[in-house]
Design a protein around this motif. Sequence first.
Motif, PDB file in Angstrom:
ATOM      1  N   LEU A 224      -0.987   7.226  12.062  1.00  0.00           N
ATOM      2  CA  LEU A 224      -2.047   6.598  12.833  1.00  0.00           C
ATOM      3  C   LEU A 224      -1.757   5.113  13.038  1.00  0.00           C
ATOM      4  O   LEU A 224      -1.908   4.585  14.142  1.00  0.00           O
ATOM      5  CB  LEU A 224      -3.402   6.792  12.137  1.00  0.00           C
ATOM      6  CG  LEU A 224      -4.616   6.228  12.875  1.00  0.00           C
ATOM      7  CD1 LEU A 224      -4.756   6.844  14.277  1.00  0.00           C
ATOM      8  CD2 LEU A 224      -5.878   6.469  12.060  1.00  0.00           C
ATOM      9  N   LEU A 225      -1.308   4.433  11.991  1.00  0.00           N
ATOM     10  CA  LEU A 225      -0.972   3.015  12.109  1.00  0.00           C
ATOM     11  C   LEU A 225       0.152   2.818  13.129  1.00  0.00           C
ATOM     12  O   LEU A 225       0.098   1.918  13.964  1.00  0.00           O
ATOM     13  CB  LEU A 225      -0.569   2.453  10.749  1.00  0.00           C
ATOM     14  CG  LEU A 225      -0.314   0.950  10.704  1.00  0.00           C
ATOM     15  CD1 LEU A 225      -1.573   0.169  11.059  1.00  0.00           C
ATOM     16  CD2 LEU A 225       0.202   0.539   9.332  1.00  0.00           C
ATOM     17  N   ARG A 226       1.156   3.685  13.100  1.00  0.00           N
ATOM     18  CA  ARG A 226       2.261   3.608  14.058  1.00  0.00           C
ATOM     19  C   ARG A 226       1.741   3.809  15.491  1.00  0.00           C
ATOM     20  O   ARG A 226       2.185   3.131  16.416  1.00  0.00           O
ATOM     21  CB  ARG A 226       3.329   4.651  13.729  1.00  0.00           C
ATOM     22  CG  ARG A 226       4.529   4.605  14.672  1.00  0.00           C
ATOM     23  CD  ARG A 226       5.641   5.534  14.241  1.00  0.00           C
ATOM     24  NE  ARG A 226       6.230   5.138  12.982  1.00  0.00           N
ATOM     25  CZ  ARG A 226       7.113   4.133  12.844  1.00  0.00           C
ATOM     26  NH1 ARG A 226       7.472   3.441  13.887  1.00  0.00           N
ATOM     27  NH2 ARG A 226       7.620   3.847  11.671  1.00  0.00           N
ATOM     28  N   ALA A 227       0.786   4.710  15.674  1.00  0.00           N
ATOM     29  CA  ALA A 227       0.218   4.940  17.005  1.00  0.00           C
ATOM     30  C   ALA A 227      -0.482   3.679  17.514  1.00  0.00           C
ATOM     31  O   ALA A 227      -0.311   3.299  18.681  1.00  0.00           O
ATOM     32  CB  ALA A 227      -0.761   6.120  16.967  1.00  0.00           C
ATOM     33  N   PHE A 228      -1.241   3.021  16.647  1.00  0.00           N
ATOM     34  CA  PHE A 228      -1.884   1.758  17.049  1.00  0.00           C
ATOM     35  C   PHE A 228      -0.823   0.722  17.417  1.00  0.00           C
ATOM     36  O   PHE A 228      -0.957   0.007  18.410  1.00  0.00           O
ATOM     37  CB  PHE A 228      -2.788   1.208  15.932  1.00  0.00           C
ATOM     38  CG  PHE A 228      -4.183   1.755  15.970  1.00  0.00           C
ATOM     39  CD1 PHE A 228      -5.128   1.231  16.836  1.00  0.00           C
ATOM     40  CD2 PHE A 228      -4.560   2.792  15.129  1.00  0.00           C
ATOM     41  CE1 PHE A 228      -6.428   1.727  16.866  1.00  0.00           C
ATOM     42  CE2 PHE A 228      -5.856   3.293  15.149  1.00  0.00           C
ATOM     43  CZ  PHE A 228      -6.788   2.756  16.027  1.00  0.00           C
TER      44      PHE A 228
ATOM     45  N   SER B  86       0.837  -1.187   0.000  1.00  0.00           N
ATOM     46  CA  SER B  86       0.000   0.000   0.000  1.00  0.00           C
ATOM     47  C   SER B  86       0.871   1.236   0.000  1.00  0.00           C
ATOM     48  O   SER B  86       2.045   1.197   0.361  1.00  0.00           O
ATOM     49  CB  SER B  86      -0.914   0.025   1.220  1.00  0.00           C
ATOM     50  OG  SER B  86      -0.165   0.360   2.357  1.00  0.00           O
ATOM     51  N   GLU B  87       0.288   2.296  -0.405  1.00  0.00           N
ATOM     52  CA  GLU B  87       0.942   3.593  -0.363  1.00  0.00           C
ATOM     53  C   GLU B  87       0.205   4.418   0.673  1.00  0.00           C
ATOM     54  O   GLU B  87      -0.747   5.102   0.361  1.00  0.00           O
ATOM     55  CB  GLU B  87       0.888   4.271  -1.743  1.00  0.00           C
ATOM     56  CG  GLU B  87       1.729   3.579  -2.779  1.00  0.00           C
ATOM     57  CD  GLU B  87       3.223   3.669  -2.483  1.00  0.00           C
ATOM     58  OE1 GLU B  87       3.695   4.724  -2.011  1.00  0.00           O
ATOM     59  OE2 GLU B  87       3.918   2.661  -2.715  1.00  0.00           O
ATOM     60  N   LEU B  88       0.638   4.301   1.904  1.00  0.00           N
ATOM     61  CA  LEU B  88      -0.014   5.064   2.966  1.00  0.00           C
ATOM     62  C   LEU B  88       0.443   6.506   2.923  1.00  0.00           C
ATOM     63  O   LEU B  88       1.620   6.785   2.707  1.00  0.00           O
ATOM     64  CB  LEU B  88       0.342   4.480   4.338  1.00  0.00           C
ATOM     65  CG  LEU B  88      -0.124   3.067   4.649  1.00  0.00           C
ATOM     66  CD1 LEU B  88       0.276   2.694   6.065  1.00  0.00           C
ATOM     67  CD2 LEU B  88      -1.614   2.928   4.474  1.00  0.00           C
ATOM     68  N   SER B  89      -0.484   7.408   3.184  1.00  0.00           N
ATOM     69  CA  SER B  89      -0.113   8.810   3.335  1.00  0.00           C
ATOM     70  C   SER B  89       0.609   8.954   4.671  1.00  0.00           C
ATOM     71  O   SER B  89       0.579   8.049   5.515  1.00  0.00           O
ATOM     72  CB  SER B  89      -1.359   9.697   3.311  1.00  0.00           C
ATOM     73  OG  SER B  89      -2.102   9.513   4.513  1.00  0.00           O
TER      74      SER B  89
END
Length: 86
Positions: free
Chosen positions: A12-16, A3-6
């Motif tokens: 947000l993914l790192r925070a989770f 995926s190409e995450l913004s």
Amino acid sequence: MESELSGNQHQLLRAFDELAAGSPATDVAAGDAAQKAGFDPDSREFDAALGYLVDVGYLLRTGDEGEQAFRITVEGINEVQRRPQL
């Protein structure tokens, strides 16, 4: 699937990931992750980023109706580890 995450989505993914201590078995409240990532948990931007991460399989919804809790998936953990801190 790559995926190409913004930047916001990755943040947000790192925070989770950090709140779950890298464990795919730990429930994390969406509001806690939003705060850690610098989002307003009531914003459309947060909802869009959260929805995208669920859609691509990096987060799994675990909360009961009315409770926003998620688990980071193994794929999500791998994505965080694949990309260095932005």
